[in-house]
Design a protein around this motif. Structure first.
Motif, PDB file in Angstrom:
ATOM      1  N   THR A   8       0.970  -1.151  -0.117  1.00 20.76           N
ATOM      2  CA  THR A   8      -0.062  -0.010   0.007  1.00 20.76           C
ATOM      3  C   THR A   8       0.834   1.127   0.016  1.00 20.76           C
ATOM      4  O   THR A   8       1.815   1.294   0.636  1.00 20.76           O
ATOM      5  CB  THR A   8      -0.867   0.063   1.300  1.00 20.76           C
ATOM      6  OG1 THR A   8      -1.453  -1.318   1.442  1.00 20.76           O
ATOM      7  CG2 THR A   8      -2.139   1.148   1.351  1.00 20.76           C
ATOM      8  N   MET A   9       0.427   2.281  -0.847  1.00 19.29           N
ATOM      9  CA  MET A   9       1.150   3.483  -0.721  1.00 19.29           C
ATOM     10  C   MET A   9       0.095   4.529  -0.691  1.00 19.29           C
ATOM     11  O   MET A   9      -0.941   4.644  -1.560  1.00 19.29           O
ATOM     12  CB  MET A   9       2.155   3.479  -1.832  1.00 19.29           C
ATOM     13  CG  MET A   9       3.101   4.584  -1.863  1.00 19.29           C
ATOM     14  SD  MET A   9       4.096   4.800  -3.088  1.00 19.29           S
ATOM     15  CE  MET A   9       2.902   5.081  -4.488  1.00 19.29           C
ATOM     16  N   LYS A  10       0.291   5.590   0.054  1.00 13.88           N
ATOM     17  CA  LYS A  10      -0.494   6.768  -0.045  1.00 13.88           C
ATOM     18  C   LYS A  10       0.042   7.630  -1.220  1.00 13.88           C
ATOM     19  O   LYS A  10       1.001   7.921  -1.383  1.00 13.88           O
ATOM     20  CB  LYS A  10      -0.292   7.586   1.293  1.00 13.88           C
ATOM     21  CG  LYS A  10      -0.948   6.831   2.533  1.00 13.88           C
ATOM     22  CD  LYS A  10      -1.485   8.028   3.461  1.00 13.88           C
ATOM     23  CE  LYS A  10      -2.312   7.279   4.444  1.00 13.88           C
ATOM     24  NZ  LYS A  10      -3.496   6.566   4.071  1.00 13.88           N
ATOM     25  N   SER A  11      -1.300   8.100  -1.917  1.00  6.97           N
ATOM     26  CA  SER A  11      -0.640   9.271  -2.799  1.00  6.97           C
ATOM     27  C   SER A  11      -1.118  10.695  -2.323  1.00  6.97           C
ATOM     28  O   SER A  11      -1.981  10.614  -1.221  1.00  6.97           O
ATOM     29  CB  SER A  11      -1.931   8.799  -4.042  1.00  6.97           C
ATOM     30  OG  SER A  11      -1.499  10.012  -5.083  1.00  6.97           O
ATOM     31  N   THR A 107      10.137   5.483  -5.988  1.00  2.32           N
ATOM     32  CA  THR A 107       8.866   4.959  -5.867  1.00  2.32           C
ATOM     33  C   THR A 107       8.898   3.571  -6.614  1.00  2.32           C
ATOM     34  O   THR A 107       8.346   2.592  -6.074  1.00  2.32           O
ATOM     35  CB  THR A 107       7.715   5.988  -6.327  1.00  2.32           C
ATOM     36  OG1 THR A 107       7.880   7.345  -5.510  1.00  2.32           O
ATOM     37  CG2 THR A 107       6.520   5.528  -5.857  1.00  2.32           C
ATOM     38  N   ARG A 110      10.635   0.813  -4.990  1.00  4.59           N
ATOM     39  CA  ARG A 110      10.002   0.206  -3.900  1.00  4.59           C
ATOM     40  C   ARG A 110       9.005  -0.514  -4.102  1.00  4.59           C
ATOM     41  O   ARG A 110       8.733  -1.625  -3.796  1.00  4.59           O
ATOM     42  CB  ARG A 110       9.462   1.388  -3.051  1.00  4.59           C
ATOM     43  CG  ARG A 110      10.594   2.174  -2.466  1.00  4.59           C
ATOM     44  CD  ARG A 110      10.079   3.448  -1.498  1.00  4.59           C
ATOM     45  NE  ARG A 110      10.927   4.227  -1.198  1.00  4.59           N
ATOM     46  CZ  ARG A 110      11.066   5.064   0.022  1.00  4.59           C
ATOM     47  NH1 ARG A 110      10.026   4.879   0.748  1.00  4.59           N
ATOM     48  NH2 ARG A 110      12.054   5.765   0.223  1.00  4.59           N
TER      49      ARG A 110
ATOM     50  N   SER B 244       4.178  10.525   1.073  1.00  2.00           N
ATOM     51  CA  SER B 244       3.694  11.169  -0.031  1.00  2.00           C
ATOM     52  C   SER B 244       3.071  12.585   0.529  1.00  2.00           C
ATOM     53  O   SER B 244       2.323  12.475   1.403  1.00  2.00           O
ATOM     54  CB  SER B 244       2.564  10.481  -0.857  1.00  2.00           C
ATOM     55  OG  SER B 244       3.074   9.271  -1.213  1.00  2.00           O
ATOM     56  N   GLY B 245       3.192  13.640  -0.408  1.00  2.21           N
ATOM     57  CA  GLY B 245       2.698  14.746  -0.009  1.00  2.21           C
ATOM     58  C   GLY B 245       3.205  15.971  -0.971  1.00  2.21           C
ATOM     59  O   GLY B 245       3.821  15.580  -2.203  1.00  2.21           O
ATOM     60  N   VAL B 295       5.252  15.048  -4.528  1.00  3.92           N
ATOM     61  CA  VAL B 295       6.167  13.757  -4.078  1.00  3.92           C
ATOM     62  C   VAL B 295       5.232  12.431  -3.509  1.00  3.92           C
ATOM     63  O   VAL B 295       4.339  12.526  -2.897  1.00  3.92           O
ATOM     64  CB  VAL B 295       7.417  13.894  -3.130  1.00  3.92           C
ATOM     65  CG1 VAL B 295       8.375  14.839  -3.502  1.00  3.92           C
ATOM     66  CG2 VAL B 295       6.973  14.178  -1.677  1.00  3.92           C
ATOM     67  N   TYR B 296       5.841  11.372  -4.063  1.00  8.10           N
ATOM     68  CA  TYR B 296       5.363  10.118  -3.668  1.00  8.10           C
ATOM     69  C   TYR B 296       6.430   9.482  -2.773  1.00  8.10           C
ATOM     70  O   TYR B 296       7.454  10.209  -2.651  1.00  8.10           O
ATOM     71  CB  TYR B 296       5.382   8.842  -4.737  1.00  8.10           C
ATOM     72  CG  TYR B 296       4.038   9.147  -5.473  1.00  8.10           C
ATOM     73  CD1 TYR B 296       2.858   8.467  -5.089  1.00  8.10           C
ATOM     74  CD2 TYR B 296       3.913   9.898  -6.599  1.00  8.10           C
ATOM     75  CE1 TYR B 296       1.477   8.400  -5.925  1.00  8.10           C
ATOM     76  CE2 TYR B 296       2.847   9.936  -7.501  1.00  8.10           C
ATOM     77  CZ  TYR B 296       1.562   9.342  -7.267  1.00  8.10           C
ATOM     78  OH  TYR B 296       0.727   9.172  -7.868  1.00  8.10           O
ATOM     79  N   GLU B 297       5.946   8.487  -1.715  1.00  8.20           N
ATOM     80  CA  GLU B 297       7.123   7.797  -0.890  1.00  8.20           C
ATOM     81  C   GLU B 297       8.057   7.416  -1.804  1.00  8.20           C
ATOM     82  O   GLU B 297       8.067   6.690  -3.083  1.00  8.20           O
ATOM     83  CB  GLU B 297       6.373   6.429  -0.428  1.00  8.20           C
ATOM     84  CG  GLU B 297       5.425   6.611   0.651  1.00  8.20           C
ATOM     85  CD  GLU B 297       4.756   5.357   1.198  1.00  8.20           C
ATOM     86  OE1 GLU B 297       5.430   4.422   0.975  1.00  8.20           O
ATOM     87  OE2 GLU B 297       3.688   5.553   1.790  1.00  8.20           O
ATOM     88  N   GLY B 298       9.087   7.622  -1.692  1.00  5.72           N
ATOM     89  CA  GLY B 298      10.447   7.129  -2.523  1.00  5.72           C
ATOM     90  C   GLY B 298      10.883   8.214  -3.413  1.00  5.72           C
ATOM     91  O   GLY B 298      12.027   7.891  -4.121  1.00  5.72           O
ATOM     92  N   SER B 299      10.172   9.211  -3.878  1.00  7.06           N
ATOM     93  CA  SER B 299      10.615  10.283  -4.750  1.00  7.06           C
ATOM     94  C   SER B 299      12.123  11.015  -4.187  1.00  7.06           C
ATOM     95  O   SER B 299      12.039  11.232  -2.957  1.00  7.06           O
ATOM     96  CB  SER B 299       9.511  11.405  -5.230  1.00  7.06           C
ATOM     97  OG  SER B 299       8.305  11.011  -5.244  1.00  7.06           O
TER      98      SER B 299
END
Ligand SMILES: [Zn+2]
Lengths: 308, 310
Positions: A8-11, A107, A110, B244-245, B295-299
C-alpha cells in the motif's frame, strides 16, 4: 482463495495505491503469476483475471493438489492504467526496469521491491508480458538465455512456440531475469495484444497457464495436450522492415500461414491512396509478429516470420 | 554546414530528420562533438549549442579542427515536449549502440554512433528532468574515470560524479561510445524544460578551455575555470521522501549544509500539517535538489555529496 493487500502506498490526493494478491492452496511456494506492470497491459490483466476466476472454480471443485501455494498478482500498476498512461503515473518510470527493486529507493524501485519480495522463492514464475512495439504476436512462451533456463518446462504450456532470446543489458532489471537469477524458473507469456483485449489469444494464454499447472501437478484439471512447442531463437525469425512510410493496409496477421510471394500488406500514400510498397512474403512460413497500427514509419519492423 | 545524418519517413508527409552542424577551420584533424536533446524535455543544451556556435562563428580563425554540434538527437521529442521518443514511449538513452538491422529507432541509434565514432571527445549534455535541479556536473563511469577525469576538470563544472558500472547504463550513448574508444563525458546541469543561462555560459567557457588544451582553439579562454569536487573523495547520499505529499523547500540548490539542517518539509495541504521534516544526514554539498513539489513515497528529494563519509 485468500485475497491480500501486498503493498500500500499513499498518494498526495488520489486513493491509496494497493497491490492485490490472490493466494490459493498452502505448502510449497510453487507458482507465482504477475499480470500488468504497465498501464497499457490490459490484455495481460484480463488473462490474469481469468486465471483467478478459473482457480476459484478449481478450488471449489477440490482440484487444487495439496501441498502447493499459488500466488496471482493481476495488476501492479493500475495507478497508470486508470489514467491511460503506460509508465508510472508520476515520473514515467517503468516498474519492469526496476527489479529486483530497492525498498529505500525511488517509488517504482519500492514497488518492484515489494512485488519481488512476494514473488521470489517460488519454484515457477510467470509474467504476462508485452512488447515495446505495437503489434500482435502468436501466443508464445519466452525465456531468456541466462544459463538457468529449462526448455523442457517451457514446452509444458503447450503453446505453439517457445522463443529463447539472449538478454540485452537492460534485461538485468526486468522481473523475468531476476527471477531466474534468484532460482525461480521464469517464463514470459506473450498473449497477442496489449492495449486491447483479444478474447481468442487471451484464452489461449490462460488455458496454457492452467495446462502448465496441470502438467506440473499443481492442479488436476485435464486440458487437451496443446501443441508440441517449436523452439525458436531470435535469429530463426525472418524480419520484414518497411521500405516506405504511410498507411498500413494489412492483409495478413499473426498466426497466418503464408507462401513465398504472398501479398502480406500494402503501404499506401496517405494523401492519394496509391500503393507505395507491396510487401511480399520472402519465404513460406507462419507470421509470428505483425505490426498492427494503421500508420507505419519507414524502417519499422512490419512482420516477423517463422520459416517452414 | 548543416548535414542530415538521419532521414526516415514518418507516416504522413514528414521526415524524421536528425541533423548536425559542422564547423571546421584550419588543417587540424582534431574533432569534438557536442550532443544534446536525447531527452526531449531537457533543454539546457540548446543554449550551449547556440552560444558555442555563435562564439565560433565570431572567431572562426582561432579554430583549428572540427566541431560537430548535434542539438537534437530526439527531434520529435524536443519539438513536442516529450522526454522519450514519441509514439514509442522509449527512453532514447537506453537503446544504444543500436542495431543496423533493427527497428527504426535501433538503427537510428546505430547511425548516430557511427557518426560520432572516432571523435577526440564527445560531450553529451543532459538537463536532469522536470523534477530535479542539478549543479553543473560530469557523470563518469568508474571504469572510464582515469581517462575522462582530466578532461572533465577542464569543463568549468562544480562536481564530477564517478558512478559504479551498472549493466543498465550499458545501453546509454556515452557508454556505447566509450567502449569503442570514443571518449564521451556526460554533463548534467540545470533542470528540465528550462534554460539556466549562467550554467550554459559556464559550460561554453569550459568547452573552449578544453579545446584550447586539446590544441584546437587559440582564441580567448576564461581564466577562471572552476575546480570541481570529485565524488571518489567522499560519498554521495540519496534523500528520498518517506511519505507522499507536497514539498516546501528550506534550502536552496548548490549550498553547503550541516548535518541536521532542514532541507525541506513534506506537508499535507488538506490538514495544514507537516508530514516529514527532511534533515541532512551529513555535512555536505547539495548538488541535486527537487524543485517539483508533488512527491510520492520514495521520490528523490536531494543528493548530497559529503567529503567525510558518515
Ligand atoms: Zn537526460
Amino acid at each position: 482463495m485468500k485475497e491480500e493487500i501486498l503493498f500500500t502506498m499513499k498518494s498526495p490526493y488520489r486513493d491509496d495505491f494497493k497491490i492485490h494478491g490472490f493466494r490459493f492452496g498452502e505448502g510449497e511456494k510453487t507458482i507465482a503469476i504477475v499480470g500488468a506492470m504497465r498501464g497499457d497491459e490490459v490484455q495481460q490483466q484480463f488473462v490474469c483475471s481469468q486465471i483467478v476466476k478459473n482457480l476459484i472454480e478449481i478450488e471449489e471443485a477440490g482440484k487444487l493438489i495439496a501441498g502447493h501455494e499459488i500466488l496471482v498478482i493481476p495488476s501492479a500498476n493500475h495507478f497508470s492504467m486508470n489514467i491511460n498512461k503506460r509508465f508510472w503515473a508520476m515520473d514515467n518510470t517503468d516498474i519492469n526496469r526496476m527489479f529486483p527493486g530497492y525498498d529505500k529507493g525511488e517509488t517504482t524501485q519500492r514497488i518492484a521491491a515489494a512485488i519481488f519480495e512476494h514473488v521470489k522463492d517460488y519454484k515457477y514464475g510467470i509474467q504476462l508480458a508485452s512488447f515495446y512495439m505495437p503489434g500482435e504476436f502468436i501466443p508464445h512462451v519466452r525465456m531468456m538465455d541466462t544459463g538457468f533456463q529449462n526448455i523442457k518446462l517451457a514446452k509444458k504450456f503447450g503453446l505453439p512456440y517457445v522463443l529463447i532470446r539472449k538478454p540485452k543489458p537492460y534485461d538485468t532489471t526486468v522481473l523475468n531475469y531476476n527471477w531466474q537469477i534468484f532460482g525461480t524458473q521464469a517464463f514470459s507469456i506473450y498473449s497477442g495484444d496489449t492495449d486491447t483485449i483479444n478474447k481468442d489469444t487471451a484464452k489461449t494464454a490462460w488455458t496454457s497457464i492452467l495446462r502448465f499447472m496441470n502438467n506440473m501437478k499443481i492442479i488436476s484439471q485435464n486440458k487437451h495436450e496443446g501443441h508440441s512447442s517449436y523452439i525458436l531463437k531470435d535469429s530463426d525469425l525472418e524480419t520484414i522492415i518497411s521500405n516506405q512510410s504511410g498507411i498500413l493496409y494489412a492483409l495478413k496477421g499473426a498466426g497466418d500461414e503464408i507462401k513465398a510471394g504472398d501479398l502480406l500488406a500494402k503501404i499506401l500514400d496517405p494523401f492519394t491512396g496509391e500503393t507505395r510498397s507491396s510487401i511480399l512474403a520472402p519465404t513460406d512460413g507462419t507470421i509470428f509478429f505483425a505490426h498492427h497500427k494503421p500508420l507505419i514509419h519507414q524502417s519499422t519492423v512490419m512482420f516477423k516470420i517463422v520459416r517452414f | 554546414m548543416i548535414k542530415t545524418i538521419i532521414s526516415e519517413g514518418l507516416p504522413v508527409d514528414e521526415q524524421l530528420l536528425i541533423r548536425k552542424k559542422t564547423i571546421r577551420n584550419g588543417n587540424g584533424n582534431k574533432r569534438i562533438c557536442i550532443v544534446t536533446g536525447t531527452h526531449g524535455d531537457e533543454l539546457e543544451g540548446q543554449y550551449v549549442c547556440f552560444e558555442l556556435i555563435r562564439r565560433l562563428n565570431e572567431n572562426r580563425a582561432f579554430l583549428d579542427g572540427t566541431v560537430d554540434v548535434y542539438p537534437a538527437l530526439n527531434p520529435l521529442g524536443v519539438d513536442s515536449v516529450t522526454r522519450g521518443i514519441p509514439t514509442f514511449d522509449l527512453d532514447m538513452n537506453r537503446i544504444f549502440p543500436g542495431d543496423p538491422n533493427g527497428h527504426l529507432i535501433e538503427h537510428t541509434a546505430y547511425k548516430i554512433i557511427q557518426d560520432l565514432k572516432g571523435a577526440d571527445m564527445v560531450i553529451d549534455i543532459h538537463a536532469s528532468n522536470i523534477f530535479l535541479r542539478e549543479m553543473p556536473q560530469a557523470r563518469i563511469n568508474v571504469k572510464m574515470s582515469a581517462k575522462l577525469i582530466p578532461f572533465a576538470k577542464m569543463l568549468n563544472l562544480d562536481f564530477i560524479w564517478i558512478h559504479d558500472a551498472a549493466t543498465v547504463l550499458e545501453s546509454t550513448l556515452a557508454h556505447s561510445l566509450n567502449v569503442i574508444k570514443t571518449p564521451t563525458i556526460v554533463v548534467e546541469m540545470g533542470i528540465g524544460m528550462r534554460i539556466t543561462r549562467d550554467y550554459g555560459n559556464r559550460l561554453v567557457d569550459g568547452i573552449l578551455n578544453m579545446m584550447h588544451k586539446m590544441g584546437m582553439w587559440n582564441g580567448p579562454v576564461t581564466k577562471h575555470i572552476s575546480k570541481p569536487e570529485i565524488s571518489n573523495r567522499g560519498e554521495v547520499f540519496f534523500m528520498n521522501a518517506d511519505v507522499s505529499g507536497i514539498i516546501i523547500p528550506s534550502v536552496s540548490h548548490s549550498v553547503d549544509v550541516r548535518k541536521g539542517d532542514l532541507l525541506c518539509q513534506i506537508v499535507d495541504p488538506f490538514e495544514g500539517t507537516t508530514l516529514q521534516n527532511v534533515l541532512s544526514p551529513v555535512d555536505g554539498l547539495v548538488f541535486t535538489l527537487r524543485t517539483y513539489p508533488v512527491v510520492y513515497e520514495g521520490s528523490l528529494i536531494a543528493r548530497i555529496y559529503s567529503e567525510k563519509p558518515g
